[in-house]
Write an enzyme that holds these catalytic residues in place. Structure first.
Site, PDB file in Angstrom:
ATOM      1  N   ARG A 212      -8.879  -3.854   2.574  1.00 39.95           N
ATOM      2  CA  ARG A 212      -7.527  -4.427   2.554  1.00 39.95           C
ATOM      3  C   ARG A 212      -7.574  -5.891   2.957  1.00 39.95           C
ATOM      4  O   ARG A 212      -6.897  -6.738   2.384  1.00 39.95           O
ATOM      5  CB  ARG A 212      -6.621  -3.651   3.528  1.00 39.95           C
ATOM      6  CG  ARG A 212      -6.132  -2.331   2.978  1.00 39.95           C
ATOM      7  CD  ARG A 212      -5.092  -1.710   3.897  1.00 39.95           C
ATOM      8  NE  ARG A 212      -5.668  -1.184   5.117  1.00 39.95           N
ATOM      9  CZ  ARG A 212      -6.024   0.089   5.296  1.00 39.95           C
ATOM     10  NH1 ARG A 212      -5.849   0.970   4.340  1.00 39.95           N
ATOM     11  NH2 ARG A 212      -6.546   0.488   6.446  1.00 39.95           N
ATOM     12  N   PHE A 228      -1.296   4.200  -5.801  1.00 41.62           N
ATOM     13  CA  PHE A 228      -1.739   5.126  -4.750  1.00 41.62           C
ATOM     14  C   PHE A 228      -1.625   4.384  -3.409  1.00 41.62           C
ATOM     15  O   PHE A 228      -2.583   4.208  -2.678  1.00 41.62           O
ATOM     16  CB  PHE A 228      -3.170   5.622  -4.997  1.00 41.62           C
ATOM     17  CG  PHE A 228      -3.379   6.154  -6.399  1.00 41.62           C
ATOM     18  CD1 PHE A 228      -3.041   7.470  -6.695  1.00 41.62           C
ATOM     19  CD2 PHE A 228      -3.892   5.346  -7.413  1.00 41.62           C
ATOM     20  CE1 PHE A 228      -3.223   7.970  -7.987  1.00 41.62           C
ATOM     21  CE2 PHE A 228      -4.061   5.830  -8.692  1.00 41.62           C
ATOM     22  CZ  PHE A 228      -3.746   7.152  -8.990  1.00 41.62           C
ATOM     23  N   ASP A 250       3.386   5.603  -5.425  1.00 45.18           N
ATOM     24  CA  ASP A 250       2.795   6.773  -4.774  1.00 45.18           C
ATOM     25  C   ASP A 250       3.703   7.969  -5.061  1.00 45.18           C
ATOM     26  O   ASP A 250       4.919   7.812  -5.140  1.00 45.18           O
ATOM     27  CB  ASP A 250       2.664   6.549  -3.253  1.00 45.18           C
ATOM     28  CG  ASP A 250       1.624   7.467  -2.612  1.00 45.18           C
ATOM     29  OD1 ASP A 250       0.544   6.973  -2.244  1.00 45.18           O
ATOM     30  OD2 ASP A 250       1.895   8.687  -2.499  1.00 45.18           O
ATOM     31  N   ALA A 280       1.255   7.996 -10.572  1.00 42.34           N
ATOM     32  CA  ALA A 280       0.735   6.674 -10.930  1.00 42.34           C
ATOM     33  C   ALA A 280       0.286   6.619 -12.400  1.00 42.34           C
ATOM     34  O   ALA A 280       0.464   5.592 -13.064  1.00 42.34           O
ATOM     35  CB  ALA A 280      -0.424   6.303 -10.013  1.00 42.34           C
ATOM     36  N   ASP A 300      -6.328   3.010  -5.582  1.00 39.10           N
ATOM     37  CA  ASP A 300      -6.990   3.722  -4.479  1.00 39.10           C
ATOM     38  C   ASP A 300      -6.598   5.202  -4.515  1.00 39.10           C
ATOM     39  O   ASP A 300      -5.923   5.704  -3.612  1.00 39.10           O
ATOM     40  CB  ASP A 300      -6.594   3.076  -3.138  1.00 39.10           C
ATOM     41  CG  ASP A 300      -7.337   3.682  -1.965  1.00 39.10           C
ATOM     42  OD1 ASP A 300      -8.381   4.323  -2.175  1.00 39.10           O
ATOM     43  OD2 ASP A 300      -6.855   3.526  -0.824  1.00 39.10           O
ATOM     44  N   CYS A 340     -12.957   7.701  -3.578  1.00 33.29           N
ATOM     45  CA  CYS A 340     -13.387   8.275  -2.294  1.00 33.29           C
ATOM     46  C   CYS A 340     -14.006   9.651  -2.505  1.00 33.29           C
ATOM     47  O   CYS A 340     -14.138  10.422  -1.563  1.00 33.29           O
ATOM     48  CB  CYS A 340     -12.222   8.330  -1.313  1.00 33.29           C
ATOM     49  SG  CYS A 340     -10.858   9.337  -1.891  1.00 33.29           S
TER      50      CYS A 340
END
Ligand code: SAH
Length: 396
Positions: A212, A228, A250, A280, A300, A340
């Site tokens: 960030r 997201f 989101d 999204a 993300d 992730c």
């Protein structure tokens, strides 16, 4: 102490200090030995003891290693030592300050399999993910209190990993004061309200902190799409960097209402941030149809691949959303894109993003390779600990 013995030829992984023992590596007669959370020794087929760990009878990962020092007792002194070392690592990186948040204990990679401890401005939030740490919870909490003076210690053990171990979800105060409904933390100069009692993970995505912080330099005067968005973390940094506008997308209306409060808290003009509570994929498609363009797009998404079987499906999802992002970028625009999913290794992620750029017919180059913040370290002998990867791309 109970000893579980490996099949012949299955000691390589422990000799390389990987912390997991899979049930299939154990001798057949030892498959059903050991109670939930019991401390057991692991021996090679010739009887040499190799490690000491915690048993998880309900899991394929049957033992998680506490230690390779075979005389080490798993008790208060052991937990005190591991916690002290984990906290010292964060202190050495200057990550511990009254108003800030960071991960103090990152499970296997800090030698404490299944234990997560995050610090939020004076409160600690813990997750006890597996039978071993669950069994030692009281001891761990006691040692944590001794190692880190906190106003309160709160538990957020409601993860899927825990239910796979046959453990019930557990939430609530473990020590000290009940935390407030929202805790204010800072990342640099950005002020953020975190909901440690009900928010995602332990309240905030601390793993993305360093990424960030990279956003502002790309954002002066920019129109930014933050897909997201959760509670708006990347969007807040974009506005700090002088972004003209930010659209946070989101599916969670609750997260976005906190995103709005966060924008207000930082004094950003109400018109600067738009919050869209919707899927999204659909929103980005709609923007493409409307020929809406952005200078910076952040993607993300949540973990698309939770198991090996989902990798194909997840890859399609990542490719689709990245293709849409490339199509929405103005010439010279920047894409911050993440995955992730631990199951998607960095080279595969890069290939997916490359395929997405090709399909979008937008030649692009990588400016930076990103990963999780350093308070989420990855033990060299435990590459599975590296789950978050990201790329900053620039499109022609
Ligand atoms: N970037 C955030 C963290 C994002 S986590 C930060 O820096 O704090 C992933 C987010 O994706 C979650 O908030 C989740 O609610 C949201 N999400 C999951 N599926 C989604 C979908 N299909 N469309 C939009 N958001 C989604």
């Amino acid at each position: 102490m109970t000893t579980l013995t490996l099949k012949s030829g299955r000691d390589e992984s422990l000799l390389r200090r990987h912390p997991w023992v899979f049930s299939g590596a154990l001798r057949r007669e030892d498959m059903d030995v050991g109670a939930a959370g019991e401390t057991v020794d692991i021996a090679a087929s010739d009887g040499r003891r190799l490690a000491r760990g915690a048993c998880s009878p309900a899991s394929q990962i049957r033992v998680r290693t506490w230690t390779f020092a075979l005389d080490e007792e798993i008790g208060p002194a052991f937990f005190a030592d591991r916690l002290k070392r984990a906290i010292a690592t964060r202190a050495a990186m200057n990550l511990i300050a009254p108003q800030f948040a960071c991960r103090l204990v990152n499970a296997e990679s800090d030698g404490l399999p299944g234990l997560i401890v995050d610090h939020y401005a004076g409160f600690l939030v813990c997750q006890f993910l597996f039978a071993g740490v669950e069994r030692c919870k009281n001891e761990i909490v006691e040692q944590l209190q001794a190692a880190f003076p906190a106003a309160g210690i709160f538990e957020r053990s409601e993860t899927e990993a825990r239910s796979r171990e046959g453990l019930q979800p557990a939430t609530g105060v473990l020590a000290g004061r009940e935390p407030p409904a929202l805790i204010e933390i800072r990342e640099g100069d950005v002020r953020i309200l975190a909901d440690i009692r009900k928010g995602h993970k332990t309240g905030f995505y601390l793993d993305q902190r360093v990424n960030r912080a990279m956003l502002p330099e790309f954002c002066a005067g920019a129109d930014v799409l933050n897909a997201f968005a959760y509670t708006g973390g990347f969007g807040l940094w974009a506005l700090k960097g002088g972004a003209k506008s930010v659209v946070n997308v989101d599916t969670s209306a609750e997260a976005l209402s906190l995103a709005q409060r966060n924008a207000d808290l930082n004094g950003f003009p109400a018109a600067a941030a738009e919050n869209v509570a919707h899927d999204a994929f659909q929103v980005l498609r709609r923007f493409r149809e409307a020929k809406r363009q952005f200078d910076v797009v952040v993607l993300d998404p949540p973990k698309f691949a939770a198991s090996a079987a989902q990798v194909m499906w997840a890859s399609r999802g990542y490719k689709d959303i990245n293709m849409l992002a490339f199509q929405l970028l103005k010439p010279g625009g920047f894409l911050f894109t993440f995955s992730c999913s631990g199951r998607i290794p960095p080279p595969l992620f890069q290939k997916i993003v490359a395929d997405a750029a090709l399909d979008a017919k937008r030649p692009a180059s990588i400016l930076r390779f990103l990963g999780q913040s350093p308070d989420h370290p990855v033990l060299l002998s435990f590459p599975e600990g590296h789950y978050l990867k990201g790329l900053i791309c620039r499109v022609d």
